[in-house]
Scaffold this active site. Structure first.
Site, PDB file in Angstrom:
ATOM      1  N   ASP A  13       0.917  -1.161   0.175  1.00  0.00           N
ATOM      2  CA  ASP A  13       0.230   0.432   0.570  1.00  0.00           C
ATOM      3  C   ASP A  13       1.017   1.514  -0.247  1.00  0.00           C
ATOM      4  O   ASP A  13       0.295   2.580   0.836  1.00  0.00           O
ATOM      5  CB  ASP A  13      -0.819   0.017   1.269  1.00  0.00           C
ATOM      6  CG  ASP A  13      -1.724  -1.311   1.138  1.00  0.00           C
ATOM      7  OD1 ASP A  13      -2.355  -1.451   0.357  1.00  0.00           O
ATOM      8  OD2 ASP A  13      -2.089  -2.392   1.966  1.00  0.00           O
ATOM      9  N   LYS A  16       2.129   2.047  -4.911  1.00  0.00           N
ATOM     10  CA  LYS A  16       2.483   1.525  -6.388  1.00  0.00           C
ATOM     11  C   LYS A  16       1.701   2.230  -7.668  1.00  0.00           C
ATOM     12  O   LYS A  16       1.713   2.508  -8.640  1.00  0.00           O
ATOM     13  CB  LYS A  16       2.925   0.415  -6.272  1.00  0.00           C
ATOM     14  CG  LYS A  16       3.895  -0.084  -5.052  1.00  0.00           C
ATOM     15  CD  LYS A  16       4.526  -1.565  -4.780  1.00  0.00           C
ATOM     16  CE  LYS A  16       2.762  -1.662  -4.765  1.00  0.00           C
ATOM     17  NZ  LYS A  16       3.016  -2.166  -2.821  1.00  0.00           N
ATOM     18  N   GLY A  40      -4.432  -4.363  -3.868  1.00  0.00           N
ATOM     19  CA  GLY A  40      -5.822  -3.395  -4.645  1.00  0.00           C
ATOM     20  C   GLY A  40      -4.738  -2.186  -4.700  1.00  0.00           C
ATOM     21  O   GLY A  40      -4.329  -1.256  -3.889  1.00  0.00           O
ATOM     22  N   HIS A  41      -4.612  -2.079  -5.919  1.00  0.00           N
ATOM     23  CA  HIS A  41      -3.494  -0.513  -6.614  1.00  0.00           C
ATOM     24  C   HIS A  41      -4.952   0.268  -7.136  1.00  0.00           C
ATOM     25  O   HIS A  41      -5.310   0.329  -7.643  1.00  0.00           O
ATOM     26  CB  HIS A  41      -2.836  -0.966  -7.708  1.00  0.00           C
ATOM     27  CG  HIS A  41      -1.768  -2.050  -6.920  1.00  0.00           C
ATOM     28  ND1 HIS A  41      -1.352  -2.723  -8.373  1.00  0.00           N
ATOM     29  CD2 HIS A  41      -1.250  -2.068  -6.078  1.00  0.00           C
ATOM     30  CE1 HIS A  41      -0.570  -3.247  -7.717  1.00  0.00           C
ATOM     31  NE2 HIS A  41      -0.692  -3.601  -6.487  1.00  0.00           N
ATOM     32  N   GLN A 221       2.141  -5.273  -2.828  1.00  0.00           N
ATOM     33  CA  GLN A 221       2.034  -5.981  -1.771  1.00  0.00           C
ATOM     34  C   GLN A 221       4.279  -5.224  -1.901  1.00  0.00           C
ATOM     35  O   GLN A 221       3.725  -4.088  -2.361  1.00  0.00           O
ATOM     36  CB  GLN A 221       2.587  -7.643  -1.356  1.00  0.00           C
ATOM     37  CG  GLN A 221       1.126  -7.668  -0.938  1.00  0.00           C
ATOM     38  CD  GLN A 221       1.031  -8.779  -2.831  1.00  0.00           C
ATOM     39  OE1 GLN A 221       1.867  -8.840  -3.401  1.00  0.00           O
ATOM     40  NE2 GLN A 221      -0.343  -8.693  -3.280  1.00  0.00           N
ATOM     41  N   THR A 298      -9.553  -5.065   1.449  1.00  0.00           N
ATOM     42  CA  THR A 298     -11.027  -6.175   2.472  1.00  0.00           C
ATOM     43  C   THR A 298     -11.535  -4.526   3.646  1.00  0.00           C
ATOM     44  O   THR A 298     -12.524  -4.234   3.888  1.00  0.00           O
ATOM     45  CB  THR A 298      -9.285  -6.529   3.849  1.00  0.00           C
ATOM     46  OG1 THR A 298      -8.871  -5.892   3.972  1.00  0.00           O
ATOM     47  CG2 THR A 298      -8.899  -7.288   2.587  1.00  0.00           C
TER      48      THR A 298
HETATM   49  P1  IMP Z   1      -2.056 -12.852   1.578  1.00  0.00           P
HETATM   50  O1  IMP Z   1      -1.813 -12.184   0.562  1.00  0.00           O
HETATM   51  O2  IMP Z   1      -3.760 -13.044   1.249  1.00  0.00           O
HETATM   52  O3  IMP Z   1      -1.937 -14.804   1.684  1.00  0.00           O
HETATM   53  O4  IMP Z   1      -2.287 -12.011   3.192  1.00  0.00           O
HETATM   54  C1  IMP Z   1      -1.062 -12.453   4.117  1.00  0.00           C
HETATM   55  C2  IMP Z   1      -0.525 -10.906   4.594  1.00  0.00           C
HETATM   56  O5  IMP Z   1      -0.346  -9.568   3.245  1.00  0.00           O
HETATM   57  C3  IMP Z   1      -1.458  -9.962   5.567  1.00  0.00           C
HETATM   58  O6  IMP Z   1      -1.002  -9.387   6.812  1.00  0.00           O
HETATM   59  C4  IMP Z   1      -2.118  -9.186   4.096  1.00  0.00           C
HETATM   60  O7  IMP Z   1      -3.061  -8.113   5.053  1.00  0.00           O
HETATM   61  C5  IMP Z   1      -0.632  -8.741   3.923  1.00  0.00           C
HETATM   62  N1  IMP Z   1      -1.126  -8.627   1.963  1.00  0.00           N
HETATM   63  C6  IMP Z   1      -1.019  -9.041   0.937  1.00  0.00           C
HETATM   64  N2  IMP Z   1      -1.930  -8.266   0.067  1.00  0.00           N
HETATM   65  C7  IMP Z   1      -1.142  -7.057   0.591  1.00  0.00           C
HETATM   66  C8  IMP Z   1      -1.310  -5.970  -0.150  1.00  0.00           C
HETATM   67  O8  IMP Z   1      -1.649  -5.459  -1.419  1.00  0.00           O
HETATM   68  N3  IMP Z   1      -1.196  -4.621   0.657  1.00  0.00           N
HETATM   69  C9  IMP Z   1      -1.282  -4.937   1.680  1.00  0.00           C
HETATM   70  N4  IMP Z   1      -0.991  -5.957   2.381  1.00  0.00           N
HETATM   71  C10 IMP Z   1      -0.911  -6.953   1.757  1.00  0.00           C
HETATM   72 MG    MG Z   2      -3.134  -1.779  -1.499  1.00  0.00          MG
END
Ligand code: IMP
Ligand code: MG
Length: 423
Positions: A13, A16, A40-41, A221, A298
């Protein structure tokens, strides 16, 4: 021709999406190399806001080629929803978007498994986005996955076998679920996916490079969520670092040019796991409110804190960052003082490097405090307008991080972007 990589240096977040969109005019190709709809970009321009999850952020601009690489995991249902919404808003993408046949598919049962594993972890859960990311990458590595290219031949059979395997696991966990609706949509979305260019993207991207085209790889991420170097086990299941661009697209490391590392002027995290500079007070709340720090996927409240230079130095090191990009500096426009973490105190001992284990309870951040700039910078158009205190802040960051800050974002819009130095 070289490939430039743009990636997050914190816990995701960082902004990007906006930067890729700003940089895209300089490139012929924009490619995603890892992650999936956990991303989520958010992009804002011409008064419109868009959230991209699996589709590269270059999709809005002209005749760019956008590639979803082999390192990505793709959920056909979420992809269909995202693609249809883009088409409806006047952004055709069937010609512009190419999807690797080697990208792995997120099955409806992967999402259920994600929820089941989280439930089983109880208090130590990761706080995943619930999109099936972990179970899909698990199947990839354990050689049980289904890939996009599989939808073209005998797919029903392969799908049935994978689903049966997942159902056995869920049964053994006594996990109750109903995938009827999810599965119906998913199977429809598989048909929709067939309407796209499904390609051998490693060949395509290398051929484009041979033709002299320029490529921007878009990370998802952030480095602190990297499965190898992040705050394990509170991480995502892919390599979010620069090396992921090589494995996630089939690009040789010698082709990598600039590595743009994106950071916010402060720090946020969603989900569970250690976060040394987290603020639980009014300052943290103020950052969250001013920065609208709520998850794009989310809707969860993001945890907020001061910038962490220990973690950033580590991220710059493992990525080989050549240029920094600082986002959301405007969020700090109205603070009396600004803090930056330059060390961790663990058990009374101070360290300035990122340790093996960062445990939430026994890390005390060591801060350097600086005066805030107390100036609304959101309408500035050049770095010449920067107040003295802000210049002091960025000088301090550049000295500490030993890397130049090339771009500073002073607001969500495309236009609120200041590019520093001329080359
Ligand atoms: P997963 O990628 O859904 O398995 O989540 C694993 C961890 O990465 C969790 O703490 C999520 O909140 C975090 N996470 C996954 N994708 C994102 C993102 O795009 N932005 C911020 N945190 C992320
Ligand atoms: Mg994001």
């Amino acid at each position: 021709m070289k490939v430039d990589v743009l990636l997050g240096l914190q816990w995701g977040d960082e902004g990007k999406g906006k930067v890729v969109d700003v940089l895209t005019p300089n490139y012929d190709v924009v490619a995603r190399f890892q992650g999936g709809p956990n991303a989520g970009h958010t992009l804002e321009f011409e008064g419109q806001k868009y959230v991209l999850r699996s589709i590269p952020s270059g999709i809005f601009q002209g005749d760019k080629v956008n590639i979803i690489g082999n390192g990505v995991v793709l959920d056909p249902s979420l992809f269909k929803a995202e693609a249809e919404a883009l088409e409806m808003s006047g952004h055709p993408l069937k010609e512009r978007l190419h999807i690797s046949k080697k990208a792995h598919l997120i099955l409806p049962t992967h999402r259920i498994l994600d929820a089941a594993y989280e439930a089983a972890k109880g208090k130590s859960k990761v706080g995943t986005t619930g999109k099936g990311i972990g179970p899909t990458y698990t199947d990839k590595v354990s050689r049980n996955g289904l890939r996009v290219g599989d939808i073209l031949h005998n797919f029903e059979e392969k799908y049935a076998a994978a689903k049966a395997r997942h159902e056995d696991i869920l049964k053994s966990m006594n996990y109750e679920y109903d995938i009827t609706e999810l599965e119906k949509q998913w199977l429809e979305a598989i048909e929709y996916l067939k309407e796209f260019h499904l390609v051998d993207s490693e060949h395509e991207i290398n051929n484009l490079l041979k033709e002299g085209k320029t490529v921007l790889c878009e990370g998802a991420q952030g480095t602190m969520l990297d499965v190898d170097f992040g705050s394990y086990p509170f991480v995502t299941s892919s390599n979010t670092i620069c090396a992921g661009a090589c494995t996630g697209l089939g690009i040789g490391p010698n082709k990598i040019g600039e590595v743009y590392g994106i950071m916010k002027a402060y720090c946020t995290r969603v989900g569970a796991g250690p976060f040394p500079t987290e603020l639980f007070d009014e300052t943290g709340k103020k950052i969250r409110d001013l920065g609208h720090e709520y998850g794009a996927v989310t809707g969860r409240e993001r945890r907020c804190g001061w910038i962490d230079l220990v973690a950033l130095k580590y991220a710059i090191m493992v990525n080989g960052v050549t240029k920094l990009i600082m986002m959301k500096s405007d969020v700090l426009d109205d603070f009396e003082t600004i803090k930056a973490c330059v060390g961790y105190k663990i058990g009374g001992q101070e360290i300035d490097y990122f340790p093996f284990d960062i445990k939430e309870d026994d890390i005390e951040p060591v801060y350097v405090e600086m005066p805030g700039w107390k100036t609304d910078m959101t309408k500035f158009t050049s770095e010449n307008e920067f107040p003295e205190e802000f210049n002091a802040y960025i000088d301090f960051l550049e000295t500490q991080l030993e890397t130049p800050i090339k771009i500073i974002s002073i607001g969500p819009d495309r236009d609120q972007t200041i590019v520093r130095y001329t080359e």
